[in-house]
Design an enzyme around this catalytic site. Sequence first.
Site, PDB file in Angstrom:
ATOM      1  CB  CYS A 106     -73.410 -77.607  -3.745  1.00 45.67           C
ATOM      2  SG  CYS A 106     -72.243 -76.473  -2.980  1.00 45.67           S
ATOM      3  CB  THR A 107     -69.740 -76.741  -6.807  1.00 45.62           C
ATOM      4  OG1 THR A 107     -69.405 -77.956  -6.121  1.00 45.62           O
ATOM      5  CG2 THR A 107     -69.521 -75.559  -5.880  1.00 45.62           C
TER       6      THR A 107
END
Length: 334
Positions: A106-107
Amino acid sequence: MRVVAVLALDNVVAFDLAVPGQIFGTANAVSPTPAYEIRIVAAGRRVRSETLFGAMDLHTDWDLDALADAHTVVVPGRTAFTDPDPRVLRALRAAHARGARIASVCTGTFTLAAAGLLDDRRATTHWRYAAELSNRYPRIDIDPAVLFVEDGRICTSAGVAAGLDMCLHLVRRDLGAAVAADTARFTVMPPQRRGGQAQFITHPDPGATDTALDDTLHWMTANLHRPLTLADIADHAALSIRSLNRHFRSQTGTTPLQWLLHARIRYARQLLETTDHSIETVARHAGFTTATAMRHHFTRHTGLAPLPYRANFRATHTAEPRRMLASPTRKRSR
């Protein structure tokens, strides 16, 4: 034994943090011989998770020096996009320089970007933050429509659950399709999810646009074998080419021709996994002008040429694994 180091930073998303251990740990359980040592690594051996999802203070057994002999370093996502501690960035650069495989969930992509590891590479992240990543790090070739990207020894995954897909892909790379399939079965997930992140991107309110883009996407998918042009797609959508590009970007996160290319590659992968068709036949059915053109695009997007891909990912039926996950302990009734 391959060392997988999961690098946790403050504001880490707890789900992202758990994903690598879930997949690599399950691979240990279903493989004839356990293959991974899993380490949760944090600067000072302490980290606090994101409060939005339920804050936790975590104490780990491993400090940053545990990255020194890791074969794979996975960076989970977090909600704070400020640059990490310089010691973290130095440790990541050092791990990459000595040949470790680096991945993000993800991030976590932002952390790899801050370390300079994604310059001039393809990468992805959660679709909601793709524009922010692009603005901060313009040298990265960001694809917001896919579940994960493998570019050399660096893998990046899209939002949240896409980390499962990426880690399962890494297991498949390390231990083969049979172990990956058993890992997916025990995790109750498909061995390879079809489609990409584009299906999860927020679409504009239908009342705000007069295009029926969903119909056009279905039409494109049904006509992959045809030599579709931008003008053909615009004509089907009843839009000018300029409007088509704008609507496509807002609704799928990419351009019409890039979406078409990804759809053709997905279909080529499906044919390679499930049929004995020659590469020339697969290329023709998937809409590539020649087998050479398919090899070029397929290799660029998957990291493997078509024949090695078929050898690695052709669907197989395997016997029951030797080691099984433990069953939950029942409480005795009183």
